[in-house]
Design an enzyme around this catalytic site. Structure first.
Site, PDB file in Angstrom:
ATOM      1  N   CYS A 424     -25.085 -37.423  39.247  1.00 46.84           N
ATOM      2  CA  CYS A 424     -26.526 -37.570  39.246  1.00 46.84           C
ATOM      3  C   CYS A 424     -26.837 -39.043  39.484  1.00 46.84           C
ATOM      4  O   CYS A 424     -26.099 -39.730  40.174  1.00 46.84           O
ATOM      5  CB  CYS A 424     -27.144 -37.059  37.945  1.00 46.84           C
ATOM      6  SG  CYS A 424     -26.589 -37.929  36.466  1.00 46.84           S
ATOM      7  N   HIS A 560      13.838 -38.317  40.125  1.00 47.92           N
ATOM      8  CA  HIS A 560      13.752 -39.767  39.918  1.00 47.92           C
ATOM      9  C   HIS A 560      13.344 -40.517  41.179  1.00 47.92           C
ATOM     10  O   HIS A 560      13.106 -41.732  41.126  1.00 47.92           O
ATOM     11  CB  HIS A 560      15.095 -40.309  39.422  1.00 47.92           C
ATOM     12  CG  HIS A 560      16.148 -40.363  40.483  1.00 47.92           C
ATOM     13  ND1 HIS A 560      16.717 -39.235  41.030  1.00 47.92           N
ATOM     14  CD2 HIS A 560      16.711 -41.416  41.129  1.00 47.92           C
ATOM     15  CE1 HIS A 560      17.593 -39.587  41.948  1.00 47.92           C
ATOM     16  NE2 HIS A 560      17.614 -40.910  42.031  1.00 47.92           N
TER      17      HIS A 560
END
Length: 656
Positions: A424, A560
């Site tokens: 808004c 990893h």
């Protein structure tokens, strides 16, 4: 609903400017074609506010913000406007003369309440019928073409109901308005008090419509901008038109900025710099434009007793200005712009006295806020417990909105948690899968004024008047992280554009921590550039982000390491920790998959740094460019502390 209403409400400053300039010129004794042109240009907006509300709500509350929903809002509004016109009501009720029609129907030409109902109806019809498929014979009217038809039918039913109940509803509203207005300055004070108290719920719009618009015959804003004095048996009442607006000017222009100063001075010493930047920006917005949400939301929930005090002070201000008949008005909000334009309005009564009142209320707000904060140990911005470290100044970045959006997106949980993004005037309105997993501390660390958790799936982040730019960046991040992942890996890689020629791209830090050259990495293979040139970050936190935009081409089974290929052909290896392959993926939580296109700064993984330390592994987050023949030039800034997603260098590729 509150968010959707901001679209039509945002048009009011234009009306204020046009009508204000016209009033300014007329106030100097000049009335000609130019003033008429300006005045009617502004009134063209104000006199059709209900229509704007209908269209704005229909568009804003439709599920995908489609233009056909706005058209349905227009259709939905036109039905009651025509059916409930006094001449139509006369025929429907079988009355002999239009003068016998209840005066309630005289307001249907620009009734904000009816406009809101029309907008809500149209949005509901769009969300329900926009995908409906009719039988072959009626297929032309399927889908979005069906929406305006259903909206018209729905409002026809509502119009029939209003034909009988609206006079009673109107009488109640008028009675309520007369009760408050009959209380004089005390009524104005009560209105100001409840106006502020309802801000957190958004219901202040309903209260405002009674006093500011022509719902109950008060129409304070419309009458003020039109220069119409209140009348008592034909005699003008000086200082009444604008009484439900004037008291906001001392609060928004002086009181709240003074309260912001008190909040800053009560902040912890190590957090004053961050608090100052927040309070200064919010106070300026309140003073200049009358937009108070950035400031109010900064303490509304974390120090709610202070907000109640603020509501009391607001009511007191409206009561004082109404008591002395000092009036001014606005079309948008009670900031300096509207105050300046109202000075020459013919119905403004002693508006300069509001400056004196404002200075007095600045003192009241400052000492009132400071006393309450210290006496009751309220956790206003800068007083919350923490490590004492300054929040990084995101505004220093050349692309501050992208940086801010990236950190907020990460705090929200990224693509795994975010469902929908909207905004808004000052707030991000977000739908997530689970608000409990949102990292509020991470979002607050960006320096935003506040966060409001609505329920288990809805959350709001108060940003300020530049919220649209942050929302746009969030939408970009969410689009690349959700839309792209839906495609199969082979198709994803195959359909990426091929870039030819030399291309230079920015590189970004993958984590919060210490930036080091690759030669200082705790592993000879990387330090001696056996795999390629690059850099590393020694992380302080476990959130790991993409250093560059590209496609995830491989993920190691032990989680990893992640391989990324850019559109220009650069191959990037993000290796998390040293010798961490031994841990078989346990410390790593990945948020990407092979074939996914990731934007720069997108969350890649969450690493348990404590687990790495306990297992005796180094936590170096290494970024390596593995196809050195494609990399022409790599420039990395000197070793220093960095924040995640901070620009740290550039890389140039030959392209392909």
């Amino acid at each position: 609903m509150g968010r959707s209403l901001m679209l039509p409400v945002a048009v009011l400053p234009a009306a204020s400017l046009l009508v204000g300039i016209a009033n300014w010129i007329v106030g100097m004794g000049v009335s000609n074609a130019a003033t008429t042109f300006l005045m009617n240009s502004g009134l063209a907006i104000l006199n059709h506010l209900a229509l704007l509300f209908a269209v704005g709500l229909a568009l804003g509350m439709s599920k995908d913000k489609d233009g056909s929903a706005a058209l349905a809002g227009l259709v939905a509004y036109l039905v009651p406007q025509t059916v409930l016109d006094p001449t139509s009501v006369q025929i429907l009720l079988g009355l002999k003369d239009v003068a016998e029609v209840n005066p309630a129907f005289n307001s249907m030409g620009n009734n904000v309440f009816v406009g809101i109902i029309a907008g809500l109806t149209a949005a509901a019809m769009y969300n329900r019928f926009s995908q409906v498929k009719l039988p072959m014979a009626l297929s032309f009217f399927s889908g979005k073409r069906l929406v305006p038809i259903m909206s018209a039918l729905g409002m026809l039913v509502i119009s029939a109901i209003l034909l009988f109940i609206w006079p009673s509803v109107y009488d109640v509203l008028v009675s309520f308005g007369k009760m408050i207005s009959g209380l004089g300055f005390i009524g104005a004070g009560l209105y100001g008090f409840f106006n502020r108290l309802l801000i957190p719920t958004g219901l202040h719009h309903a209260l405002n419509s009674v006093f500011w618009f022509d719902v109950a015959g008060i129409n304070d804003i419309g009458n003020f901008l039109a220069g119409q004095q209140a009348l008592d048996n034909g005699t003008a009442i000086i200082g009444q038109t604008g009484m439900y607006q004037a008291g906001f000017f001392p609060v928004m222009m002086f009181g709240l900025p003074a309260g912001a100063l008190a909040i800053y001075q009560c902040a912890r010493p190590e957090k004053k710099k961050v608090t100052a930047s927040l309070m200064l920006a919010a106070a300026f917005a309140a003073f200049f434009t009358g937009v108070t949400e950035p400031l109010e939301f900064s303490f509304m929930f974390v120090a709610w007793p202070l907000y109640v005090i603020h509501a009391i002070f607001t009511g007191l201000s409206l009561a004082v200005s109404a008591f002395f008949h000092w009036t001014a008005g606005f079309a948008f909000s009670a900031g300096f712009v509207d105050y300046f334009l109202s000075l020459k309005n013919p119905v403004a009564n002693q508006p300069l006295m509001l400056i004196i009142q404002g200075l007095i209320f600045a003192v009241i707000y400052y000492f009132g806020f400071r006393f309450a904060i210290q006496k009751f140990h309220l956790m206003t911005p800068g007083r919350e417990a923490g490590t004492g470290e300054e929040t990084p100044d995101i505004a220093k970045s050349d692309d501050k909105f992208a940086a801010l959006a990236s950190q907020i997106y990460t705090g929200l949980g990224g693509a795994e948690n975010v469902i929908a993004i909207d905004n808004c005037t000052t707030r991000l309105r977000l739908q997530v899968k689970d608000t409990s997993i949102v990292d509020q501390d991470k979002i607050k660390a960006t320096g935003v004024p506040g966060i409001k958790v609505i329920d288990g799936t809805n959350i709001q982040v108060i940003v300020g008047t530049e919220v649209q730019f942050v929302a746009d960046e969030l939408t970009k991040l969410h689009g690349t992280s959700t839309t792209q992942t839906a495609q199969p890996s082979a198709e994803r890689i195959k359909t990426r554009p091929v870039i030819e020629g030399s291309v230079t791209q920015d590189l970004y830090a993958v984590a919060n921590g210490q930036l080091i050259p690759i030669t200082e990495v705790s592993d000879d293979v990387f330090a001696e550039k056996m795999m390629g040139d690059g850099y590393a970050v020694l992380p302080k936190t476990g959130e790991i982000f993409s250093p560059i935009a590209g496609t995830v081409v491989n993920i190691f089974p032990t989680k990893h390491a992640v391989g990324i290929q850019t559109d220009s052909g650069i191959e990037v290896l993000l290796h998390m920790g040293i010798n961490t392959v031994d841990l078989k993926g346990e410390p790593f939580t990945l948020y990407v998959e092979e074939g996914q296109y990731v934007g720069r700064g997108q969350l890649i993984a969450l690493v348990d740094l404590a687990a790495l330390q306990n297992s005796g592994k180094k936590s170096d987050m290494v970024v390596v460019f593995t196809n050195g023949d494609e990399v022409q030039n790599l420039v990395i800034s000197a070793s220093r502390k960095v924040q995640a997603n901070e620009p740290i260098g550039k890389v140039t590729s030959q392209g392909k």
